[in-house]
Design a protein around this motif. Structure first.
Motif, PDB file in Angstrom:
ATOM      1  N   THR A 173       0.838  -1.209   0.000  1.00 15.69           N
ATOM      2  CA  THR A 173       0.000   0.000   0.000  1.00 15.69           C
ATOM      3  C   THR A 173       0.867   1.251   0.000  1.00 15.69           C
ATOM      4  N   VAL A 174       1.928   1.267   0.812  1.00 15.30           N
ATOM      5  CA  VAL A 174       2.822   2.425   0.880  1.00 15.30           C
ATOM      6  C   VAL A 174       4.125   2.074   0.165  1.00 15.30           C
ATOM      7  N   ASP A 175       4.280   2.614  -1.020  1.00  8.79           N
ATOM      8  CA  ASP A 175       5.496   2.411  -1.804  1.00  8.79           C
ATOM      9  C   ASP A 175       6.479   3.534  -1.487  1.00  8.79           C
ATOM     10  N   ALA A 176       7.764   3.289  -1.716  1.00  5.80           N
ATOM     11  CA  ALA A 176       8.789   4.289  -1.397  1.00  5.80           C
ATOM     12  C   ALA A 176      10.058   3.974  -2.181  1.00  5.80           C
ATOM     13  N   SER A 177      11.064   4.804  -2.007  1.00  9.20           N
ATOM     14  CA  SER A 177      12.319   4.668  -2.766  1.00  9.20           C
ATOM     15  C   SER A 177      13.515   4.524  -1.842  1.00  9.20           C
ATOM     16  N   ASP A 178      13.388   3.659  -0.842  1.00  6.82           N
ATOM     17  CA  ASP A 178      14.513   3.462   0.070  1.00  6.82           C
ATOM     18  C   ASP A 178      15.750   2.964  -0.668  1.00  6.82           C
ATOM     19  N   TRP A 179      15.548   2.195  -1.734  1.00  5.10           N
ATOM     20  CA  TRP A 179      16.664   1.647  -2.504  1.00  5.10           C
ATOM     21  C   TRP A 179      17.522   2.749  -3.117  1.00  5.10           C
ATOM     22  N   ALA A 180      16.895   3.856  -3.502  1.00  9.65           N
ATOM     23  CA  ALA A 180      17.644   4.961  -4.096  1.00  9.65           C
ATOM     24  C   ALA A 180      18.486   5.680  -3.052  1.00  9.65           C
ATOM     25  N   ILE A 181      17.938   5.824  -1.855  1.00 12.03           N
ATOM     26  CA  ILE A 181      18.692   6.453  -0.764  1.00 12.03           C
ATOM     27  C   ILE A 181      19.834   5.540  -0.347  1.00 12.03           C
ATOM     28  N   ASP A 182      19.556   4.240  -0.315  1.00  8.99           N
ATOM     29  CA  ASP A 182      20.588   3.268   0.032  1.00  8.99           C
ATOM     30  C   ASP A 182      21.760   3.329  -0.944  1.00  8.99           C
ATOM     31  N   ALA A 183      21.489   3.476  -2.222  1.00 11.19           N
ATOM     32  CA  ALA A 183      22.562   3.547  -3.219  1.00 11.19           C
ATOM     33  C   ALA A 183      23.460   4.748  -2.970  1.00 11.19           C
ATOM     34  N   ARG A 184      22.848   5.873  -2.627  1.00  9.36           N
ATOM     35  CA  ARG A 184      23.632   7.082  -2.328  1.00  9.36           C
ATOM     36  C   ARG A 184      24.465   6.889  -1.061  1.00  9.36           C
ATOM     37  N   LEU A 185      23.859   6.281  -0.065  1.00 13.63           N
ATOM     38  CA  LEU A 185      24.540   6.040   1.202  1.00 13.63           C
ATOM     39  C   LEU A 185      25.756   5.151   1.005  1.00 13.63           C
ATOM     40  N   ARG A 186      25.596   4.058   0.271  1.00 10.41           N
ATOM     41  CA  ARG A 186      26.711   3.139   0.046  1.00 10.41           C
ATOM     42  C   ARG A 186      27.829   3.806  -0.758  1.00 10.41           C
ATOM     43  N   LYS A 187      27.461   4.603  -1.729  1.00 14.32           N
ATOM     44  CA  LYS A 187      28.466   5.310  -2.530  1.00 14.32           C
ATOM     45  C   LYS A 187      29.286   6.255  -1.651  1.00 14.32           C
ATOM     46  N   ARG A 188      28.605   6.980  -0.773  1.00 11.00           N
ATOM     47  CA  ARG A 188      29.303   7.919   0.106  1.00 11.00           C
ATOM     48  C   ARG A 188      30.241   7.188   1.058  1.00 11.00           C
ATOM     49  N   LEU A 189      29.779   6.089   1.639  1.00  5.77           N
ATOM     50  CA  LEU A 189      30.615   5.348   2.584  1.00  5.77           C
ATOM     51  C   LEU A 189      31.788   4.658   1.892  1.00  5.77           C
ATOM     52  N   ALA A 190      31.589   4.274   0.637  1.00  2.00           N
ATOM     53  CA  ALA A 190      32.708   3.694  -0.110  1.00  2.00           C
ATOM     54  C   ALA A 190      33.795   4.740  -0.343  1.00  2.00           C
ATOM     55  N   GLU A 191      33.377   5.988  -0.532  1.00  4.09           N
ATOM     56  CA  GLU A 191      34.324   7.080  -0.749  1.00  4.09           C
ATOM     57  C   GLU A 191      34.953   7.544   0.559  1.00  4.09           C
ATOM     58  N   ASN A 192      34.137   7.551   1.626  1.00  3.75           N
ATOM     59  CA  ASN A 192      34.596   8.044   2.923  1.00  3.75           C
ATOM     60  C   ASN A 192      33.928   7.237   4.032  1.00  3.75           C
ATOM     61  N   PRO A 193      34.589   6.210   4.540  1.00  7.09           N
ATOM     62  CA  PRO A 193      33.983   5.359   5.570  1.00  7.09           C
ATOM     63  C   PRO A 193      33.590   6.108   6.841  1.00  7.09           C
ATOM     64  N   MET A 194      34.159   7.295   7.060  1.00 10.70           N
ATOM     65  CA  MET A 194      33.839   8.068   8.260  1.00 10.70           C
ATOM     66  C   MET A 194      32.812   9.167   7.992  1.00 10.70           C
TER      67      MET A 194
END
Length: 316
Positions: A173-194
């Motif tokens: 019933t409630v759709d969302a785009s958590d996967w898109a936020i997750d992709a950004r989060l992983r990219k940032r942490l790969a660049e800067n773990p801190m």
């Protein structure tokens, strides 16, 4: 019967009626006080993926811990390819052992409108063979990408197949785009773990709240009643880190998070909207079928493109 007896009888009847009225009002108040309801449903289950910050076991354990702390039982819509190996089976077993429903999300996670019926139906049964031995397996099915067919024949043939196999639809019933936020989060942490993560958490929580409000409002307009909602999120790093914040947000804003089994008892999940292309949130599809809400319905209903500008603005 004398006058005294008659009076006593009348008082007793009045008391019974008053008690029934109070009981009805109390029940209504209890329903209102409990607030709107929503369950957690989690898709894909790429439980073996390695991500920055948390390894596969830690990520799996963190999501389970958030649900356990809230005393919730979710529904796990599993793409068979991710768990068709010893490690995946072990990690999925922890979900079943904790009482979470294990359900079918196909084996290969194909986009059904791009695949013929014979291949897709066989793929669905292949997934069942991989996950059905888990004790909490239930015959609920959710289409990958929430895409149920591009033509009437494709849509209706699969609906008939699912019924013949004993499946129920595991609609969102409630759709969302958590996967898109997750992709950004992983990219940032790969660049800067801190890298600081507060802005990712805050954006995610507010994104879920905004989409929840939208679909809940739409449901009330289309059905003239509240529904027991099912939220679509994914087994990913974002939810390993911040699912507990989402659950806390619902509690703080007057929503009750319920078990998936309870949510799927809502009559809305038996609906079969007559729309093409078929799919998206069941609330979205029913709104489209009504023909009264075209001004607020976008297609696809959720996508990274809708969140991109705001995420760019926040530097996520």
């Amino acid at each position: 019967m004398n006058a005294t007896s008659t009076a006593i009888t009348r008082r007793a009847c009045m008391g019974m009626m008053l008690g029934a009225l109070v009981g009805c009002r109390s029940s209504a108040i209890a329903r209102v006080a409990s607030g709107p309801e929503i369950a957690i449903t989690i898709d894909d289950f790429n439980v073996n993926a390695e991500t920055p910050h948390l390894d596969a076991d830690s990520r799996n354990a963190a999501i389970l811990a958030s649900l356990r702390a809230a005393r919730l039982q979710a529904a796990a819509f599993v793409a068979g390819k991710w768990v068709d190996n010893p490690e995946g089976q072990q990690r999925l077993a922890l979900w079943s052992e904790a009482g979470h429903v294990v359900a079918n999300h196909s084996y290969s996670h194909w986009n059904y409108p791009r695949v013929d019926f014979e291949a897709f139906s066989a793929d669905l049964l292949r997934a069942e063979a991989v996950i059905a031995h888990h004790p909490t397996f239930s015959k609920w099915f959710r289409f990958p990408y929430l895409k149920e067919g591009a033509t009437v024949e494709q849509r209706d043939r699969m609906r008939a197949f699912l019924k013949a196999q004993g499946y129920r639809m595991g609609y969102v019933t409630v759709d969302a785009s958590d996967w898109a936020i997750d992709a950004r989060l992983r990219k940032r942490l790969a660049e800067n773990p801190m890298a600081p993560l507060d802005n990712y958490r805050n954006f995610y929580v507010e994104h879920i709240w905004e989409r929840t409000q939208f679909y809940d409002g739409l449901a009330r307009q289309v059905l003239n009643r509240p529904v027991r909602h099912t939220l679509l999120i994914h087994h990913n790093l974002l939810n390993a880190l911040f699912l507990s914040d989402v659950l806390q947000m619902y509690a703080q804003r007057g929503w009750r998070v319920i078990d998936a089994q309870a949510a799927f008892q809502d009559p809305v999940f038996a609906s079969e909207p007559d729309v093409l292309p078929a799919g998206e949130s069941i609330i979205w599809a029913l709104a489209k079928e009504s023909g009264k809400h075209t001004g607020v319905l976008r297609y696809p209903a959720e996508d990274e493109a809708y969140e991109r500008g705001r995420m760019d603005e926040l530097g996520l």
